[in-house]
Write an enzyme that holds these catalytic residues in place. Structure first.
Site: not given
Lengths: 157, 350
Positions: A89, A96-98, A150
């Protein structure tokens, strides 16, 4: 134009969060005090990979940027420095893929809770690899990760 | 407060009224004590009885509420509490420890009497321990001075103590001028008379047992004045604790300020009106639990609580809060859609 009330609320919140983080930081975390300007809009947090995980012994740096609408707007959080964690991620440019950093953000969250989420995201990783679309994303994305649309599909990591 | 047993076996009335022997005025709650709150009665066998005169807030001995008008015989180390403890205080205002003070046992000057008395007194140990009267008096006065110091932290108490002591001095003065003179010569600067110094001739007249009893000194200390530095620290700690509880519990989790116009959602989470409205423009869910917002109600209790607390805080904090309130009200005041709406309304009216 910045609204007085929002500006004041942002300052007080950031001051309080900074104090809390300095006084009682989550394990392995430390605020880089030199990086913080008087306006408190940009912080660097040093963090260590948790022991017993794939990132044990590694050191990372997180850059937090706060807009004047914080905490209604989420902070902009990216990994910076030489060591960007290799994680499904985390893109090699530090993005950051959060979900809590964008659409699941809530003003009740804080720098501390974001740090904890990132540590726990790293800690639960079983296979150290870059996201599958890393090369394409890094080439085409905006500098600001919040501009990225995202797509949160994987809840396992 | 130091009450000593005189030979007169006088009954002492304590209370806030004008016709009492010891007047106690509450600084925290004016009606804490009744006018004739309680009575201290020295008994013939050398003890003190305390009687609650049907007072409103009662007399407590070791935490037990005494039955009104039923005498209770105090024993050393009993904790006497007059009235109740206020809710926001850690200690009651009128709390005393009942002490027996053996070190003030006097010696008599007259040869035979002295011998007899001392033997009688120290018969168990078989030792006679005689000290010259003058030095004894000195000693007792010194001792008394320390008592006064112990109680002197409260001016009022000091006055009361002095009053009692002066009364004692007058009694002694009438009966035994020489001793008073001696006291005055010895300790002029102290300004304290020795209330316990007995009338010599009267002592001779009484039987030794009675003498012993008369000399028995019973001291009630104001516990607060002895523990004063500690009590202050405790109060400070308590204040700090209250502050930290307030900081965490009465703070909006969005702006980290004490609530301004608190609003409670259907999920029971509370935020400032400004903060939650701002957030609801983006998302209609609770910032803490993410539950969908269906109702948003002002919390009067929280608002009143915060306002009262802020009134007792530093001027800086109050000023900061006023500024914040002004900024938020201003922002709400210049709402563009509202102005446009108003404009249109006026336009259509005329």
């Amino acid at each position: 134009m910045l609204c007085g009330a929002t500006m004041a609320s942002m300052q007080k919140r950031l001051q309080k969060e900074l104090l809390a983080l300095q006084r009682d930081p989550p394990p392995g975390m430390k605020v880089d005090e030199k990086s913080i300007q008087a306006s408190l809009t940009q912080w660097i947090v040093d963090m260590e990979g948790a022991s017993g995980t794939l990132y044990e012994g590694e050191r990372f740096q997180l850059l937090f940027k706060f807009s004047s609408r914080y905490p209604f707007d989420s902070p902009e959080v990216v990994f910076i420095g030489d060591n960007i964690p290799v994680h499904p991620h985390v893109y090699s440019n530090g993005h950051i893929c959060l979900s809590i950093l964008t659409e699941d953000w809530s003003p009740a969250l804080s720098v501390q809770s974001v740090c904890l989420s990132i540590v726990s995201m790293l800690s639960s990783c079983k296979d150290k690899k870059r996201p599958p679309d890393n090369a394409l994303y890094v080439r085409t994305c905006d500098k600001n990760p919040k501009k990225t649309k995202w797509w949160y599909h994987d809840d396992n990591c | 407060m130091c009450i000593r047993r005189g030979e007169l076996l006088k009954i002492l009335v304590l209370g806030r009224g004008p016709e009492v022997d010891i007047r106690l005025v509450s600084h925290m709650s004016p009606l804490m004590l009744s006018r004739k709150h309680c009575t201290l009665t020295p008994t013939a066998d050398g003890f003190w009885n305390i009687i609650d005169n049907k007072s409103l807030n009662g007399v407590f001995v070791n935490g037990i509420h005494l039955e009104p008008l039923v005498p209770y015989t105090l024993i050393p180390d009993d904790i006497v509490q007059l009235g109740i403890r206020l809710q926001n205080k850690t200690d009651p205002e009128f709390q005393y420890i009942f002490l027996k003070e053996p070190s003030l046992t006097p010696c008599h000057e007259h040869g035979s009497n002295k011998q007899d008395w001392c033997q009688n007194k120290d018969g168990k140990t078989g030792k006679t321990d005689f000290v010259e009267e003058s030095s004894r008096v000195d000693h007792t006065i010194d001792h008394l001075a320390t008592h006064l110091q112990a109680t002197s932290s409260s001016q009022l108490l000091q006055k009361q103590t002095k009053k009692i002591l002066v009364k004692g001095q007058q009694d002694v003065g009438q009966n035994c001028p020489e001793i008073v003179e001696q006291c005055t010569n010895d300790k002029v600067n102290d300004g304290i008379a020795q209330p316990g110094v007995m009338n010599r001739s009267e002592c001779e007249e009484r039987d030794l047992h009675r003498l012993n009893l008369c000399w028995q000194c019973l001291v009630i200390y104001n516990r607060e004045s002895i523990l004063d530095p500690q009590a202050k620290t405790r109060q400070k700690e308590a204040a700090c604790h209250t502050m930290s509880v307030m900081e965490s519990e009465l703070q909006c989790s969005i702006c980290s300020e004490l609530f301004i116009k608190a609003m409670t959602l259907n999920c029971s989470h509370t935020f400032c009106s400004h903060c939650i409205n701002e957030w609801r423009n983006r998302k209609a869910e609770c910032p803490v639990c993410r539950k969908a917002v269906s109702t948003c109600t002002p919390s009067l209790a929280i608002n009143l609580c915060v306002e009262h607390i802020v009134l007792g805080m530093d001027e800086d904090i109050q000023q900061h809060r006023r500024e914040l309130l002004a900024a938020r009200t201003k922002k709400e005041g210049v709402c563009v859609p509202c102005i446009v709406f108003l404009f249109f309304k006026l336009y259509f009216l005329f």
